[in-house]
Design an enzyme around this catalytic site. Structure first.
Site, PDB file in Angstrom:
ATOM      1  N   GLU A   1     -31.682   3.211  20.385  1.00 36.44           N
ATOM      2  CA  GLU A   1     -31.789   1.851  20.877  1.00 36.44           C
ATOM      3  C   GLU A   1     -32.548   1.740  22.200  1.00 36.44           C
ATOM      4  O   GLU A   1     -33.316   0.807  22.409  1.00 36.44           O
ATOM      5  CB  GLU A   1     -30.390   1.220  21.037  1.00 36.44           C
TER       6      GLU A   1
ATOM      7  N   SER B   1      25.685  -9.449 -10.648  1.00 36.21           N
ATOM      8  CA  SER B   1      26.811  -8.577 -10.316  1.00 36.21           C
ATOM      9  C   SER B   1      26.668  -7.884  -8.969  1.00 36.21           C
ATOM     10  O   SER B   1      27.644  -7.319  -8.456  1.00 36.21           O
ATOM     11  CB  SER B   1      26.973  -7.510 -11.413  1.00 36.21           C
TER      12      SER B   1
END
Length: 828
Positions: free
Chosen positions: A150, A523
């Site tokens: 860059e 249950s």
């Protein structure tokens, strides 16, 4: 001929008199224009002198000199005008530049991150996926890779690299693609404050901001902003976020090859993305490695090794190592309620109670349980059908569109059928991957391969289907389940949520069944009724008659009711412990009638249940009320921790990006203020639930886990619409539920013990693998007698000894009026 006089130019005038050019014409031309007078042709003795012959040439040179003088003058004037205009533009633009002083304390938009106990990211929310990393913590190799590609002279220039600009201009001569000369500082100015439009005005602002940044900030500060701000594709902003996105690892762990791959992204994240364009990304990576070597950042040996290193890129479909989507969404909702929309930009770090490894086990266990159930269901047909164009390009596009729309649901991958016969099916996946499935892989879709299959079920080219790998690693055709499920595990000591899975697949159904699904517990609710009975003098040894019951409309207030046991059998007299182990409905109803529905309704509120959702009727004994899986887990935790009601919690602390703690949660200590039931009540119920996992409907639990210190209860509602298992170890409570969102039968043979218990066992195998076997501590006030635990005051048959049995007192024996009343109530 009279002499012609040319007037001089007026000051400031740029207009030339026509006679000026006229006098400069050659003499011969003038002679041609003089038609009124023609002098005689001169003789040899009358010819003009030599100097008069050079006059036309001198006039030409004079003309060229004037031309170039004016050209230079005009150019200079034009340049001065441009400079003047630029100066005016700069003077006007500079005051309008944004205030960049805040960059000295750089705080970009940061997403909210949700962490597990171990510090693992399990969720992230925000438009920009970014992790702010201080400059000193960014590896040198990452900085060097970025500088190499860059801005290699970043630390030498003052913001604008004139040498680089000239070099780029020369490099661009004769090239099809231009080479940029933007510096890192210029990119920071553009990315933080400006748009990406290519205009003269924007360029002026960019240059001004560049110089302003260089004046205000140090080079390291500018570089730090760049490394944390730049967009790198797939919602990743900054190199730390990109490292996790593409490699699934922190930035500090990147290799030279990985750093070079990421450094190639800023130029064009879509073009050089290793997920979308691996070839172009690889080419740019190799170039960056060469640049790093040229700049002296790495040796030739390091460069050679980096070029040959095989990178493991995370694909878009690569699943998270921890499936905690429902947990992350819960955390988001909690944070939004406290901080509002700021959670998406403030960079909050939310730390949860979730154990990452346990969470993944819970996800896989529930998913496997649901898929096992799905294998027992009929094939419902392809998800949709698409038209298969004859043109190759159009066909490829049609398949891609269909697969993108269908998406992958975890390990259930979408595919399009290319060919289908009863013995072989060829399907195509994304990236044109063709799979051939045969043998056992076709069993789940047998009905869809039949010649008599209806059109909506028939497998044919263009059908969108699901494929997955079976236990042997072979491909198999399958289908997306319609049934849903939930799993939650709590630490009963403080209510910390250790694992939570709110459904089969978050992308398919975001409804959190753990906290939002109100279902009948069946249950699995019986232990709470038994707990109320223990306080009324019942004991594990109390004998209860499992005989048919019938209630006419005058008793129920609506219509006659004749309850049944799940298996349709009545086994007569049995102990309370055996009745719970076998989940006998008749016994539970008799117990509730003896305790009193109103008393039981008040009692269950001690466990965190909402009494209003459990009407005071005898149907409460069969779990006909409404609960959420989270409520059931909270209720069972009361038994696990010795009688304390603890509220589940998920978040331990919240901090800002710099680690400052904004809020923290301290669990409530288990003292008498949190007391729900007596320790001995919890102990006796645990003794009963231990028998369920040893020899009852959940006997598979102890048999598989090879440990006796686990307790729990299965639950199956009427018509098998809900399947539950709720159980615990004294260090961990876990609950599993499976059912349809719109209640309907799971199947005549589908029960909590067959559907939900295996999920619970799979989880506990992992969660308890390093936990030694240990029994519950014996509280004060209980004694062991005849292989059962009793309240001290109810030993030697002083409590309720029987229920629903006609018993004659011995001769001379006085009958307790209360006991006689209960016995008469249940005479057959």
């Amino acid at each position: 001929m009279s002499a012609m006089v040319v007037k001089p130019l007026q000051a400031g005038s740029v207009k030339l008199h026509w006679r000026f050019f006229y006098n400069l014409l050659p003499t011969c031309h003038l002679a041609q224009r003089q038609t009124s007078y023609m002098p005689p042709k001169p003789t040899a003795t009358e010819r003009p002198p030599a100097d008069s012959q050079s006059r036309p040439a001198n006039n030409l040179w004079r003309l060229l000199g004037v031309f170039f003088t004016w050209a230079i003058g005009l150019s200079t004037a034009g340049l001065l005008s441009i400079l003047l205009l630029v100066g005016v533009a700069l003077v006007m633009a500079y005051p309008q530049l944004p205030d960049i002083s805040d960059l000295a304390d750089y705080r970009p938009k940061l997403s909210m991150r949700v962490f597990s106990v171990e510090g693992k990211v399990i969720g992230e929310f925000g438009e920009e996926r970014r992790k702010l990393v201080p400059f000193k913590d960014i590896p040198v190799i990452v900085k060097q890779a970025v500088l190499s590609i860059e801005d290699a002279r970043f630390y030498q220039h003052g913001g604008v690299d004139y040498i680089g600009l000239v070099r780029a201009s020369l490099a661009n001569v004769g090239r099809a693609k231009s080479q940029g000369a933007s510096t890192i500082t210029m990119q920071v100015a553009r990315n933080v404050y400006l748009s990406s439009e290519k205009t003269f005005t924007r360029k002026i602002y960019e240059l001004l901001l560049t110089y302003k940044l260089e004046h205000l900030l140090s080079k390291d500060q500018i570089f730090e902003i760049y490394l944390n701000q730049i967009f790198l594709g797939h919602r990743a902003y900054g190199f730390a976020a990109a490292s996790e996105t593409y490699f699934g690892k922190p930035i500090q762990s990147l290799s030279i090859a990985e750093a070079a791959m990421l450094a190639g992204l800023p130029k064009a994240p879509s073009a050089y993305n290793p997920i979308n364009n691996p070839k172009r990304a690889r080419s740019r990576q190799l170039y960056i490695i060469e640049r790093m070597e040229e700049n002296g950042f790495i040796t030739s040996e390091q460069a050679k090794a980096a070029k040959t290193e095989e990178l493991k890129i995370r694909s878009v479909t690569t699943p998270n190592t921890t499936h905690a989507e429902y947990v992350a969404e819960m955390a988001r909702q909690l944070m939004f309620a406290q901080y509002g929309n700021d959670i998406y930009t403030r960079g909050l770090n939310v730390y949860t109670t979730i154990k990452a490894e346990d969470q993944e086990i819970a996800y896989q266990a529930l998913r496997r349980g649901i898929l096992d159930y799905e294998l027992r269901q009929v094939y419902r047909g392809p998800e949709k059908f698409i038209t298969m164009p004859t043109d190759a390009r159009e066909l490829e596009e049609a398949i891609d569109d269909a697969l993108i729309e269908a998406g992958d649901k975890g390990d259930l991958l979408s595919a399009v059928v290319l060919e289908a016969t009863p013995k072989k099916v060829r399907v195509v996946r994304q990236n044109a991957e063709v799979l051939e499935i045969s043998g056992d892989g076709l069993k789940p879709v047998t009905s869809g391969l039949s010649d008599k299959a209806p059109p909506n079920i028939k497998l044919r080219p263009g059908a969108v289907v699901r494929v997955s790998k079976n236990a042997k690693g072979d491909w198999s055709l399958t289908q997306l389940p319609e049934v849903e499920g939930a799993f939650v595990a709590l630490d009963p000591a403080d209510g910390a949520i250790r694992s939570l899975v709110g459904g089969f697949d978050f992308d398919k159904n975001k409804f959190n069944h753990v906290t939002q699904a109100w279902r009948q517990p069946g249950s699995s609710f019986k232990p709470f009724i038994y707990s109320a009975a223990i306080e009324k003098g019942f004991t594990p040894a109390t004998q209860v008659n499992d005989a048919p019951l019938f209630f006419d409309a005058s008793v129920t207030g609506s219509q006659a009711w004749e309850p049944k046991n799940y298996d349709g059998k009545f086994e007569g007299v049995m102990s309370l412990k055996t009745a719970l182990a076998k989940s006998k409905n008749m016994v539970s109803i008799r117990i509730l009638q003896a305790v009193g529905p109103q008393n039981a309704q008040n009692w269950i509120s001690r466990f965190g249940f909402d009494p209003e959702k459990h009407p005071a009727y005898l149907t409460m004994a069969l779990g006909a009320g409404s609960v959420t899986p989270m409520q059931v887990a909270m209720g069972y935790s009361v038994f696990a921790n010795g009688g304390y009601l603890v509220k589940p919690y998920l978040i331990t602390k919240v901090s800002d990006p710099l680690g400052k703690v904004l809020s923290a949660y301290t669990p409530i200590e288990l003292d008498e203020r949190a007391r729900a039931i007596e320790p001995r009540n919890a102990f006796v119920i645990s003794h009963l639930l231990q028998e369920v996992t040893r020899a009852g409907t959940a006997m598979r639990a102890q048999a598989t886990l090879k440990r006796s210190d686990i307790y729990g209860k299965t639950g199956t509602t009427n018509d098998s619409m809900d399947a539950w298992f709720a159980g615990y170890h004294q260090t961990l409570t876990a609950v599993t539920w499976i059912g349809y969102d719109t209640p309907r039968k799971l199947g005549d043979r589908e029960t909590g013990g067959g559907l939900s218990l295996p999920v619970w066992i799979s989880y506990m195998q992992h969660a308890l693998k390093n936990t030694p076997v240990s029994g519950m501590p014996v509280p004060a006030g209980v004694v062991f007698e005849g292989n059962d635990w009793f309240y001290q005051e109810y030993t030697h048959s002083t409590g309720v000894t029987s229920l629903g049995i006609e018993a004659k007192p011995a001769e001379g024996e006085a009958v307790d009026p209360e006991k006689k009343k209960i016995m008469e109530m249940f005479k057959e």
